[in-house]
Design a protein around this motif. Structure first.
Motif, PDB file in Angstrom:
ATOM      1  N   HIS A 101      13.970 -21.688 -13.343  1.00 22.68           N
ATOM      2  CA  HIS A 101      14.245 -22.839 -12.626  1.00 22.68           C
ATOM      3  C   HIS A 101      13.335 -22.753 -11.267  1.00 22.68           C
ATOM      4  O   HIS A 101      13.111 -21.648 -10.853  1.00 22.68           O
ATOM      5  N   VAL A 102      12.600 -23.772 -11.027  1.00 23.48           N
ATOM      6  CA  VAL A 102      11.790 -24.028  -9.845  1.00 23.48           C
ATOM      7  C   VAL A 102      12.221 -25.062  -8.833  1.00 23.48           C
ATOM      8  O   VAL A 102      12.336 -26.208  -9.284  1.00 23.48           O
ATOM      9  N   THR A 103      12.508 -24.563  -7.675  1.00 21.06           N
ATOM     10  CA  THR A 103      12.859 -25.447  -6.635  1.00 21.06           C
ATOM     11  C   THR A 103      11.772 -26.022  -5.829  1.00 21.06           C
ATOM     12  O   THR A 103      10.640 -25.525  -5.846  1.00 21.06           O
ATOM     13  N   GLY A 104      11.889 -27.242  -5.242  1.00 21.45           N
ATOM     14  CA  GLY A 104      11.065 -27.783  -4.330  1.00 21.45           C
ATOM     15  C   GLY A 104      10.419 -26.840  -3.187  1.00 21.45           C
ATOM     16  O   GLY A 104       9.242 -26.553  -3.097  1.00 21.45           O
ATOM     17  N   ARG A 105      11.550 -25.986  -2.756  1.00 16.90           N
ATOM     18  CA  ARG A 105      11.179 -25.240  -1.650  1.00 16.90           C
ATOM     19  C   ARG A 105      10.429 -23.875  -2.374  1.00 16.90           C
ATOM     20  O   ARG A 105       9.451 -23.632  -1.561  1.00 16.90           O
ATOM     21  N   ARG A 106      10.705 -23.586  -3.344  1.00 22.62           N
ATOM     22  CA  ARG A 106       9.738 -22.290  -3.825  1.00 22.62           C
ATOM     23  C   ARG A 106       8.470 -22.709  -4.335  1.00 22.62           C
ATOM     24  O   ARG A 106       7.506 -22.057  -4.177  1.00 22.62           O
ATOM     25  N   LEU A 107       8.222 -24.221  -4.863  1.00 13.15           N
ATOM     26  CA  LEU A 107       6.955 -24.494  -5.020  1.00 13.15           C
ATOM     27  C   LEU A 107       6.078 -24.496  -4.052  1.00 13.15           C
ATOM     28  O   LEU A 107       4.818 -24.179  -4.126  1.00 13.15           O
ATOM     29  N   HIS A 108       6.504 -24.935  -2.963  1.00 17.69           N
ATOM     30  CA  HIS A 108       5.741 -25.154  -1.693  1.00 17.69           C
ATOM     31  C   HIS A 108       5.605 -23.889  -0.671  1.00 17.69           C
ATOM     32  O   HIS A 108       4.671 -23.685  -0.039  1.00 17.69           O
ATOM     33  N   GLN A 109       6.646 -23.011  -0.886  1.00 15.12           N
ATOM     34  CA  GLN A 109       6.654 -21.797  -0.100  1.00 15.12           C
ATOM     35  C   GLN A 109       6.193 -20.365  -1.006  1.00 15.12           C
ATOM     36  O   GLN A 109       5.962 -19.498  -0.305  1.00 15.12           O
ATOM     37  N   ASP A 110       6.361 -20.356  -2.234  1.00 15.13           N
ATOM     38  CA  ASP A 110       6.448 -19.086  -2.971  1.00 15.13           C
ATOM     39  C   ASP A 110       5.613 -19.511  -4.459  1.00 15.13           C
ATOM     40  O   ASP A 110       6.174 -18.977  -5.283  1.00 15.13           O
ATOM     41  N   LEU A 111       4.633 -20.146  -4.316  1.00 12.15           N
ATOM     42  CA  LEU A 111       4.089 -20.452  -5.757  1.00 12.15           C
ATOM     43  C   LEU A 111       3.754 -19.317  -6.353  1.00 12.15           C
ATOM     44  O   LEU A 111       3.849 -19.133  -7.717  1.00 12.15           O
ATOM     45  N   PRO A 112       3.022 -18.186  -5.550  1.00 15.34           N
ATOM     46  CA  PRO A 112       2.454 -16.993  -6.300  1.00 15.34           C
ATOM     47  C   PRO A 112       3.866 -16.224  -6.864  1.00 15.34           C
ATOM     48  O   PRO A 112       3.708 -15.861  -8.300  1.00 15.34           O
ATOM     49  N   GLY A 113       4.849 -16.178  -6.356  1.00 15.22           N
ATOM     50  CA  GLY A 113       5.994 -15.790  -6.967  1.00 15.22           C
ATOM     51  C   GLY A 113       6.546 -16.408  -8.134  1.00 15.22           C
ATOM     52  O   GLY A 113       6.874 -15.623  -9.002  1.00 15.22           O
ATOM     53  N   VAL A 114       6.534 -17.759  -8.134  1.00 18.52           N
ATOM     54  CA  VAL A 114       6.896 -18.584  -9.202  1.00 18.52           C
ATOM     55  C   VAL A 114       5.883 -18.055 -10.541  1.00 18.52           C
ATOM     56  O   VAL A 114       6.272 -17.952 -11.676  1.00 18.52           O
ATOM     57  N   ALA A 115       4.512 -18.137  -9.950  1.00 20.58           N
ATOM     58  CA  ALA A 115       3.724 -17.833 -11.248  1.00 20.58           C
ATOM     59  C   ALA A 115       3.989 -16.583 -11.850  1.00 20.58           C
ATOM     60  O   ALA A 115       3.877 -16.106 -13.018  1.00 20.58           O
ATOM     61  N   ARG A 116       4.277 -15.429 -11.159  1.00 21.73           N
ATOM     62  CA  ARG A 116       4.514 -14.012 -11.651  1.00 21.73           C
ATOM     63  C   ARG A 116       5.658 -14.253 -12.435  1.00 21.73           C
ATOM     64  O   ARG A 116       5.620 -13.614 -13.616  1.00 21.73           O
ATOM     65  N   GLU A 117       6.886 -14.906 -12.151  1.00 18.84           N
ATOM     66  CA  GLU A 117       7.985 -14.997 -12.928  1.00 18.84           C
ATOM     67  C   GLU A 117       7.698 -15.767 -14.289  1.00 18.84           C
ATOM     68  O   GLU A 117       8.152 -15.306 -15.355  1.00 18.84           O
ATOM     69  N   ILE A 118       6.980 -16.863 -14.222  1.00 17.11           N
ATOM     70  CA  ILE A 118       6.651 -17.605 -15.494  1.00 17.11           C
ATOM     71  C   ILE A 118       5.784 -16.853 -16.532  1.00 17.11           C
ATOM     72  O   ILE A 118       6.006 -16.586 -17.447  1.00 17.11           O
ATOM     73  N   ARG A 119       4.659 -16.060 -15.790  1.00 11.27           N
ATOM     74  CA  ARG A 119       3.660 -15.037 -16.414  1.00 11.27           C
ATOM     75  C   ARG A 119       4.666 -13.688 -17.222  1.00 11.27           C
ATOM     76  O   ARG A 119       4.321 -13.603 -18.517  1.00 11.27           O
ATOM     77  N   ALA A 120       5.741 -13.524 -16.649  1.00 11.89           N
ATOM     78  CA  ALA A 120       6.489 -12.363 -17.176  1.00 11.89           C
ATOM     79  C   ALA A 120       7.404 -12.975 -18.324  1.00 11.89           C
ATOM     80  O   ALA A 120       7.306 -12.553 -19.642  1.00 11.89           O
ATOM     81  N   ALA A 121       7.812 -14.232 -18.151  1.00 16.36           N
ATOM     82  CA  ALA A 121       8.582 -14.833 -19.229  1.00 16.36           C
ATOM     83  C   ALA A 121       7.428 -15.182 -20.446  1.00 16.36           C
ATOM     84  O   ALA A 121       7.983 -15.024 -21.626  1.00 16.36           O
ATOM     85  N   LEU A 122       6.303 -15.517 -19.978  1.00 15.95           N
ATOM     86  CA  LEU A 122       5.372 -15.878 -21.193  1.00 15.95           C
ATOM     87  C   LEU A 122       5.000 -14.451 -22.012  1.00 15.95           C
ATOM     88  O   LEU A 122       4.958 -14.436 -23.337  1.00 15.95           O
ATOM     89  N   LEU A 123       4.963 -13.390 -21.423  1.00 17.61           N
ATOM     90  CA  LEU A 123       4.789 -12.227 -22.030  1.00 17.61           C
ATOM     91  C   LEU A 123       5.882 -11.672 -22.898  1.00 17.61           C
ATOM     92  O   LEU A 123       5.817 -11.241 -23.946  1.00 17.61           O
ATOM     93  N   ASP A 124       7.222 -12.093 -22.203  1.00 14.83           N
ATOM     94  CA  ASP A 124       8.447 -11.818 -23.052  1.00 14.83           C
ATOM     95  C   ASP A 124       8.582 -12.509 -24.429  1.00 14.83           C
ATOM     96  O   ASP A 124       8.772 -12.193 -25.469  1.00 14.83           O
ATOM     97  N   GLY A 125       8.067 -13.937 -24.085  1.00 14.18           N
ATOM     98  CA  GLY A 125       7.899 -14.944 -25.331  1.00 14.18           C
ATOM     99  C   GLY A 125       6.785 -14.321 -26.454  1.00 14.18           C
ATOM    100  O   GLY A 125       6.952 -14.567 -27.515  1.00 14.18           O
ATOM    101  N   GLY A 126       5.941 -13.921 -25.984  1.00 15.75           N
ATOM    102  CA  GLY A 126       4.904 -13.383 -26.941  1.00 15.75           C
ATOM    103  C   GLY A 126       5.424 -12.058 -27.642  1.00 15.75           C
ATOM    104  O   GLY A 126       5.022 -12.202 -28.683  1.00 15.75           O
ATOM    105  N   HIS A 127       6.266 -11.235 -26.900  1.00 18.22           N
ATOM    106  CA  HIS A 127       6.649 -10.203 -27.849  1.00 18.22           C
ATOM    107  C   HIS A 127       7.855 -10.691 -28.739  1.00 18.22           C
ATOM    108  O   HIS A 127       8.040  -9.998 -29.838  1.00 18.22           O
ATOM    109  N   ARG A 128       8.400 -11.678 -28.741  1.00 20.15           N
ATOM    110  CA  ARG A 128       9.287 -12.142 -29.464  1.00 20.15           C
ATOM    111  C   ARG A 128       8.879 -12.666 -30.894  1.00 20.15           C
ATOM    112  O   ARG A 128       9.367 -12.696 -31.884  1.00 20.15           O
ATOM    113  N   ARG A 129       7.529 -12.851 -30.877  1.00 22.81           N
ATOM    114  CA  ARG A 129       7.126 -13.911 -31.600  1.00 22.81           C
ATOM    115  C   ARG A 129       6.697 -12.765 -33.157  1.00 22.81           C
ATOM    116  O   ARG A 129       6.425 -11.916 -32.741  1.00 22.81           O
TER     117      ARG A 129
END
Length: 287
Positions: free
Chosen positions: A259-287
């Motif tokens: 989940h990405v809020t407008g506040r996080r998008l504008h104030q913590d985009l690097p943090g959002v990117a880290r979370e999504i990168r981790a999710a993508l890595l998890d997704g790759g491990h499940r395949r």
């Protein structure tokens, strides 16, 4: 406080040069200070009932442009109907002939072209402005990437330009400064995007090194339900949920939801990117 009076019919809902109307006897210099008028630029006034939007700023700037000049870039995109391309307080972008001698100033961002190049542009409207494909190219070259992509997304999504038109304007301007940047912006644009924030997030994630997501990818669930997450990586089964979206059924189908809020998008985009990168890595491990 100056008393508001009924404007002369000739000036109702108009933008005008103060010196012109004084010379014509429509108003006195003292009357120009009345609350019926708003001063937009040096010697440029408008009926105070007009909306304070970027179109008004463009009309004001156009009164001071030299012959052959045109409103351009994000300002032209606004005039084509992309409301988030610019606001009242942002500078009006204009193209002027190289020898015109006009320089950037408060509220006005000047870009120069040879008279021959300007003569070849499709210029329309009042105030005159570049066509939508050219406005997209100018925005791509002049603006930071997330704002530029958001404008091109909207121009494509609303049918105001096409991929073919963008390819054509990119080819014509390939050898000019910014040509490669414009092609990168055009390639990243997605007509399925539904908001400037969505465009901003997509660009930010790509610039952070993540694989490009798909905008509003349809995901079919049992019972004929189809959900379209704002951004998705179908192979990794990862999706982004924006404010207002409810993607809980996707989680039940084995997707990872962030989940990405407008506040996080504008104030913590690097943090959002880290979370999504981790999710993508998890997704790759499940395949």
């Amino acid at each position: 406080m100056p008393v508001r009076t009924q404007p002369p019919d000739a000036l109702a809902w108009q933008v005008f040069r103060g010196s012109d109307v004084v010379r014509r006897g429509l108003l006195t210099a003292h009357q120009l200070r009345n609350s019926a008028w708003v001063r937009l630029r040096h010697d440029v006034y408008a009926d105070a009932r007009l909306d304070r939007d970027h179109a008004l700023a463009c009309r004001a700037a156009a009164l001071q442009l030299p012959a052959g000049a045109a409103v351009a870039g994000p300002s032209a995109a606004y005039l084509h109907g992309i409301g988030h391309a610019a606001d009242f307080d942002q500078a009006v972008h204009v193209l002027v002939p190289t020898r015109a001698g006009l320089r950037s100033q408060r509220g006005l961002q000047v870009h120069t072209e040879s008279p021959q190049s300007l003569a070849g542009l499709t210029i329309k409207g009042v105030p005159p402005h570049t066509d939508s494909a050219r406005a997209a190219w100018e925005s791509a070259v002049w603006l930071e990437p997330s704002r530029a992509v958001g404008i091109v997304d909207a121009l494509l999504g609303r049918g105001l330009t096409t991929r073919a038109a963008l390819d054509e304007v990119a080819a014509v301007n390939d050898d000019r400064p910014g040509g490669r940047r414009a092609r990168w912006v055009f390639d990243l644009a997605d007509p399925a995007a539904q908001s400037p924030d969505e465009s901003r997030l997509r660009v930010g994630l790509v610039l952070a090194g993540l694989p490009r997501p798909v905008a509003h990818h349809p995901v079919s669930l049992s019972g004929g339900v189809v959900l379209r997450p704002g951004l998705a990586w179908p192979q990794q089964r990862v999706a982004v949920e924006f404010d207002g979206q409810r993607l809980y059924p996707l989680a039940g189908a084995g997707w990872l939801i962030r989940h990405v809020t407008g506040r996080r998008l504008h104030q913590d985009l690097p943090g959002v990117a880290r979370e999504i990168r981790a999710a993508l890595l998890d997704g790759g491990h499940r395949r």
